[in-house]
Write an enzyme that holds these catalytic residues in place. Structure first.
Site, PDB file in Angstrom:
ATOM      1  N   TYR A 153      -1.645  -0.977  10.975  1.00 30.40           N
ATOM      2  CA  TYR A 153      -1.911  -1.520   9.644  1.00 30.40           C
ATOM      3  C   TYR A 153      -0.714  -1.264   8.730  1.00 30.40           C
ATOM      4  O   TYR A 153      -0.188  -2.180   8.085  1.00 30.40           O
ATOM      5  CB  TYR A 153      -3.188  -0.894   9.041  1.00 30.40           C
ATOM      6  CG  TYR A 153      -3.337  -1.178   7.563  1.00 30.40           C
ATOM      7  CD1 TYR A 153      -3.592  -2.474   7.117  1.00 30.40           C
ATOM      8  CD2 TYR A 153      -3.201  -0.162   6.607  1.00 30.40           C
ATOM      9  CE1 TYR A 153      -3.710  -2.753   5.754  1.00 30.40           C
ATOM     10  CE2 TYR A 153      -3.312  -0.432   5.259  1.00 30.40           C
ATOM     11  CZ  TYR A 153      -3.567  -1.728   4.832  1.00 30.40           C
ATOM     12  OH  TYR A 153      -3.671  -1.996   3.489  1.00 30.40           O
TER      13      TYR A 153
ATOM     14  N   LYS B 183       2.117  -3.916   6.877  1.00 34.48           N
ATOM     15  CA  LYS B 183       2.480  -3.982   5.450  1.00 34.48           C
ATOM     16  C   LYS B 183       3.998  -3.829   5.291  1.00 34.48           C
ATOM     17  O   LYS B 183       4.629  -4.531   4.512  1.00 34.48           O
ATOM     18  CB  LYS B 183       1.762  -2.882   4.663  1.00 34.48           C
ATOM     19  CG  LYS B 183       0.284  -3.121   4.488  1.00 34.48           C
ATOM     20  CD  LYS B 183       0.017  -4.252   3.505  1.00 34.48           C
ATOM     21  CE  LYS B 183      -1.414  -4.714   3.525  1.00 34.48           C
ATOM     22  NZ  LYS B 183      -1.657  -5.977   2.831  1.00 34.48           N
TER      23      LYS B 183
ATOM     24  N   SER C 239       0.831  -1.195   0.000  1.00 37.06           N
ATOM     25  CA  SER C 239       0.000   0.000   0.000  1.00 37.06           C
ATOM     26  C   SER C 239       0.868   1.248   0.000  1.00 37.06           C
ATOM     27  O   SER C 239       1.982   1.246   0.554  1.00 37.06           O
ATOM     28  CB  SER C 239      -0.848  -0.018   1.270  1.00 37.06           C
ATOM     29  OG  SER C 239      -1.423   1.236   1.502  1.00 37.06           O
TER      30      SER C 239
HETATM   31  P1  NAD Z   1     -10.963  -6.897   1.450  1.00 34.68           P
HETATM   32  O1  NAD Z   1     -11.134  -6.882   2.918  1.00 34.68           O
HETATM   33  O2  NAD Z   1     -12.147  -6.620   0.591  1.00 34.68           O
HETATM   34  O3  NAD Z   1     -10.319  -8.293   0.982  1.00 34.68           O
HETATM   35  C1  NAD Z   1      -9.452  -9.038   1.784  1.00 34.68           C
HETATM   36  C2  NAD Z   1      -9.998 -10.459   1.834  1.00 34.68           C
HETATM   37  O4  NAD Z   1      -9.131 -11.272   2.626  1.00 34.68           O
HETATM   38  C3  NAD Z   1     -11.395 -10.540   2.477  1.00 34.68           C
HETATM   39  O5  NAD Z   1     -12.258 -11.247   1.604  1.00 34.68           O
HETATM   40  C4  NAD Z   1     -11.162 -11.305   3.789  1.00 34.68           C
HETATM   41  O6  NAD Z   1     -12.270 -12.113   4.119  1.00 34.68           O
HETATM   42  C5  NAD Z   1      -9.915 -12.116   3.436  1.00 34.68           C
HETATM   43  N1  NAD Z   1      -9.084 -12.485   4.595  1.00 34.68           N
HETATM   44  C6  NAD Z   1      -8.636 -11.681   5.589  1.00 34.68           C
HETATM   45  N2  NAD Z   1      -7.859 -12.386   6.428  1.00 34.68           N
HETATM   46  C7  NAD Z   1      -7.806 -13.662   5.964  1.00 34.68           C
HETATM   47  C8  NAD Z   1      -7.172 -14.840   6.387  1.00 34.68           C
HETATM   48  N3  NAD Z   1      -6.431 -14.865   7.499  1.00 34.68           N
HETATM   49  N4  NAD Z   1      -7.322 -15.970   5.651  1.00 34.68           N
HETATM   50  C9  NAD Z   1      -8.087 -15.969   4.527  1.00 34.68           C
HETATM   51  N5  NAD Z   1      -8.726 -14.870   4.075  1.00 34.68           N
HETATM   52  C10 NAD Z   1      -8.588 -13.726   4.778  1.00 34.68           C
HETATM   53  O7  NAD Z   1      -9.786  -5.873   1.105  1.00 34.68           O
HETATM   54  P2  NAD Z   1      -9.269  -5.347  -0.315  1.00 34.68           P
HETATM   55  O8  NAD Z   1      -9.619  -3.915  -0.408  1.00 34.68           O
HETATM   56  O9  NAD Z   1      -9.677  -6.269  -1.392  1.00 34.68           O
HETATM   57  O10 NAD Z   1      -7.705  -5.437  -0.059  1.00 34.68           O
HETATM   58  C11 NAD Z   1      -6.924  -6.540  -0.500  1.00 34.68           C
HETATM   59  C12 NAD Z   1      -5.485  -6.340  -0.055  1.00 34.68           C
HETATM   60  O11 NAD Z   1      -5.016  -5.112  -0.589  1.00 34.68           O
HETATM   61  C13 NAD Z   1      -5.317  -6.244   1.460  1.00 34.68           C
HETATM   62  O12 NAD Z   1      -4.119  -6.907   1.810  1.00 34.68           O
HETATM   63  C14 NAD Z   1      -5.186  -4.759   1.699  1.00 34.68           C
HETATM   64  O13 NAD Z   1      -4.429  -4.476   2.844  1.00 34.68           O
HETATM   65  C15 NAD Z   1      -4.474  -4.308   0.434  1.00 34.68           C
HETATM   66  N6  NAD Z   1      -4.719  -2.889   0.114  1.00 34.68           N
HETATM   67  C16 NAD Z   1      -6.006  -2.434   0.013  1.00 34.68           C
HETATM   68  C17 NAD Z   1      -6.227  -1.086  -0.257  1.00 34.68           C
HETATM   69  C18 NAD Z   1      -7.621  -0.536  -0.325  1.00 34.68           C
HETATM   70  O14 NAD Z   1      -7.806   0.668  -0.166  1.00 34.68           O
HETATM   71  N7  NAD Z   1      -8.660  -1.343  -0.584  1.00 34.68           N
HETATM   72  C19 NAD Z   1      -5.141  -0.216  -0.443  1.00 34.68           C
HETATM   73  C20 NAD Z   1      -3.855  -0.726  -0.356  1.00 34.68           C
HETATM   74  C21 NAD Z   1      -3.645  -2.073  -0.076  1.00 34.68           C
END
Ligand code: NAD
Ligand code: UDP
Length: 338
Positions: free
Chosen positions: A151, A155, A127
């Site tokens: 958080y 990362k 991120s």
């Molecule tokens: P999200 O919460 O929609 O998706 C993450 C998924 O991981 C969820 O479906 C959740 O149920 C699953 N999950 C969490 N812990 C788990 C575990 N221990 N075992 C199995 N499944 C698990 O989030 P997103 O927005 O799709 O983000 C995806 C990734 O991208 C994350 O790592 C997040 O930190 C990173 N990210 C997101 C953003 C954003 O703004 N959306 C920005 C930068 C980075």
């Protein structure tokens, strides 16, 4: 069986679901896993409906190493895209151990199993938060990193761990993708972002105001040194982001070595500009309320997107109008989410 099989952790989440569609449409066999801690089982058939192709799916926590090993042995995986994790900054401040356990220990568990099974190609969801408070924009991948909350620290810790792993064994090929602000939805309106609680992020909050679930948007800060005093970010369409994962995987298949790239548009947009674009796309008025700056927020952050173009031949294609139109279609068709 196709030669190219990819394991997607967090497959039913917001970015994971859009990436599964993109992978299926581009000839990858997709094996998704998710524990549904922040997503719904309804997502999987919708991915298949859009792609008109089946995917495999296992309900699983990435920390369950024996179940994970079993799946990897059955499925002949070429590469892994690792989205699974918790992502709320405010929740991470309240529950830091949950974040380190899930995001850091979860990644350790996954990496151990991959190492054991001889799988060495990984795409990791990082991120722009790892840049902390950038000293200049656009932010390049060489900018210094720091974390201001658990958080972000989780990362950064995984990034550092991956770097140590690459140093220990040069056969690893790891793409670390630093996302800026993902928004929008698939243009079918079938999948999109579905926050479980009050949205923390701007675009889902605006969308819930537009659809009538919330009375108004609070604009956090009106005296930042920006075009109109509100905060500036680099919003990127989630389908462009999904395409970035495809490009990263192609690079890992064809070139040794590892890399870190920003995935952003390179353009900064203020809160008030985002609101105006969403009003235009939805035809709805978004009532605003001025509010104090949100603690920990920075004024301006947008990406230098040139490395992704040079290394991956990827660049964002969709502008703010399309991001808002697609986000609105998803919210309008699914006012209460999945
Ligand atoms: P999200 O919460 O929609 O998706 C993450 C998924 O991981 C969820 O479906 C959740 O149920 C699953 N999950 C969490 N812990 C788990 C575990 N221990 N075992 C199995 N499944 C698990 O989030 P997103 O927005 O799709 O983000 C995806 C990734 O991208 C994350 O790592 C997040 O930190 C990173 N990210 C997101 C953003 C954003 O703004 N959306 C920005 C930068 C980075
Ligand atoms: N923001 C806002 N009201 C909200 C949510 C966010 O004014 O209800 C602002 C926030 O201060 C920031 C921008 O919108 O300037 C983007 O916030 P978001 O949380 O989506 O992304 P991040 O700050 O994590 O990059």
């Amino acid at each position: 069986m196709s030669e190219r099989s990819v394991l997607v952790t967090g497959a039913s989440g917001y970015i994971g679901s859009h990436t599964c569609v993109c992978l299926l449409q581009n000839g990858w066999r997709v094996i998704g896993i998710d524990n549904f801690s922040n997503s719904s089982p309804k997502v999987i058939p919708r991915i298949e409906q859009i792609a008109q192709l089946p995917m495999s799916f296992h309900r699983l926590d990435i920390r369950d190493t024996s179940a994970l090993s079993e799946i990897l042995r059955q499925e002949h995986i070429t590469a892994v895209v690792h989205f699974a994790g918790l992502k709320s900054v405010s929740e991470s401040v309240a529950k830091p151990l949950d974040y380190f356990d899930n995001n850091v220990c979860g990644s350790v568990a996954l990496l151990r199993v991959l190492q054991q099974e001889g799988i060495r190609k990984l795409v990791f969801s990082s991120s722009a938060t790892v840049y902390g408070e950038p000293t200049s924009v656009p932010v390049t991948e060489e900018a210094s990193t720091s974390a201001t909350n658990p958080y972000g620290r989780s990362k950064l810790m995984v990034e550092q761990m991956l770097s140590d792993l690459i140093n220990s064994d040069a056969t690893w090929r790891i793409a670390t993708l630093r996302y800026f602000n993902p928004v929008g939805a698939h243009e079918s309106g079938l999948i999109g972002e579905d926050p479980r609680d009050v949205p923390n992020n701007l675009m889902p909050f605006i969308a819930q105001v537009a659809v009538g679930r919330r009375p108004q948007l609070q604009v956090f800060g009106d005296d930042y040194p920006t075009v109109d005093g509100s905060g500036v970010r680099d919003y990127i369409h989630v389908v462009d982001l999904a395409r970035g994962h495809l490009a990263a995987l192609d690079r890992l298949l064809n070139h040794a070595g590892s890399f870190t790239v920003n995935l952003g548009t390179g353009r900064g947009v203020s809160v008030l500009q985002a609101v105006a674009a969403f009003e235009q796309a939805s035809g709805r008025t978004i009532p605003l309320q001025r509010a104090a700056r949100r603690s920990g927020d920075i004024a301006t952050c947008y990406a230098s997107a040139t490395r992704a173009t040079e290394l991956l031949g990827w660049q964002a294609e969709y502008g703010l109008d399309k991001m808002c139109a697609d986000h609105w279609r998803w919210q309008h068709n699914n006012p209460d989410g999945y």
